[in-house]
Write an enzyme that holds these catalytic residues in place. Structure first.
Site, PDB file in Angstrom:
ATOM      1  N   CYS A 107      41.060  47.821  30.260  1.00  5.69           N
ATOM      2  CA  CYS A 107      41.006  48.380  31.610  1.00  5.69           C
ATOM      3  C   CYS A 107      42.412  48.517  32.220  1.00  5.69           C
ATOM      4  O   CYS A 107      43.211  49.302  31.741  1.00  5.69           O
ATOM      5  CB  CYS A 107      40.061  47.547  32.472  1.00  5.69           C
ATOM      6  SG  CYS A 107      39.366  48.398  33.885  1.00  5.69           S
ATOM      7  N   HIS A 108      42.727  47.754  33.277  1.00  5.05           N
ATOM      8  CA  HIS A 108      44.037  47.827  33.928  1.00  5.05           C
ATOM      9  C   HIS A 108      45.084  46.904  33.280  1.00  5.05           C
ATOM     10  O   HIS A 108      46.246  46.930  33.669  1.00  5.05           O
ATOM     11  CB  HIS A 108      43.908  47.470  35.414  1.00  5.05           C
ATOM     12  CG  HIS A 108      43.235  48.512  36.242  1.00  5.05           C
ATOM     13  ND1 HIS A 108      41.865  48.666  36.271  1.00  5.05           N
ATOM     14  CD2 HIS A 108      43.740  49.463  37.056  1.00  5.05           C
ATOM     15  CE1 HIS A 108      41.553  49.661  37.093  1.00  5.05           C
ATOM     16  NE2 HIS A 108      42.672  50.172  37.577  1.00  5.05           N
TER      17      HIS A 108
END
Length: 174
Positions: A107-108
């Site tokens: 994800c991030h």
């Protein structure tokens, strides 16, 4: 049984991106270890809502890359944003990538990889909003469920966790 480091900030961690890979590593016979810049507990989130807390096992400034077989970087927007401001966390990620051992980010989490200057020449994926950051750091961003480039494993989002976990466990198996 080998130890697997999970590195997170004190808050902003997407709960399932920590707990699901943690359980997969454990189920595969390895020992997950929670690293963070601060001792105590970390706060996970279900998107923007507070979820469970989890106890920190080792402060990252006291951690040695040689003690771990792999590194997992869970996402959540605030988590990697805080980690990339911590010199010890960034240094640990940079050293781990340099070790050639598996590093998995979802994800991030690639924001921390970008800060450690370790995405240049790598093919990776992430949450879509990071694609420009990855390209600007010299990486090749692709929109795929899971991507392995040398020792780096990346995935885009919680929906990709089953494929992410499979890649992490496979990398641990050699």
């Amino acid at each position: 049984m080998s130890k697997v480091a999970f590195l997170v900030a004190s808050e902003g961690i997407e709960r399932v991106e920590l707990t699901d890979p943690w359980q997969a590593v454990k189920d595969a016979g390895h020992e997950p270890v929670l690293l963070s810049p601060e001792p105590g507990e970390v706060q996970t989130f279900d998107h923007l809502d507070k979820a469970a807390t989890q106890a920190v096992d080792v402060v990252v400034s006291d951690a040695a890359v040689g003690d771990y077989a792999a590194l997992v970087l869970p996402g959540g927007v605030a988590n990697p944003d805080a980690l990339r401001l911590d010199e010890d966390a960034v240094g640990f990620v940079k050293e781990f990538m340099g070790s050639g051992k598996p590093v998995a980010a979802i994800c991030h989490a690639p924001w921390t990889l970008i800060e450690a200057d370790v995405v240049r020449g790598k093919r990776l994926t992430s949450w879509p909003s990071l694609q420009t950051d990855i390209r600007n750091a010299g990486g090749e961003w692709v929109d795929e469920e899971v991507v392995t480039s040398d020792n780096l494993i990346t995935s885009r989002k919680p929906d990709d966790i089953p494929a992410f976990n499979k890649a992490v466990v496979a990398a641990l198996a050699g």
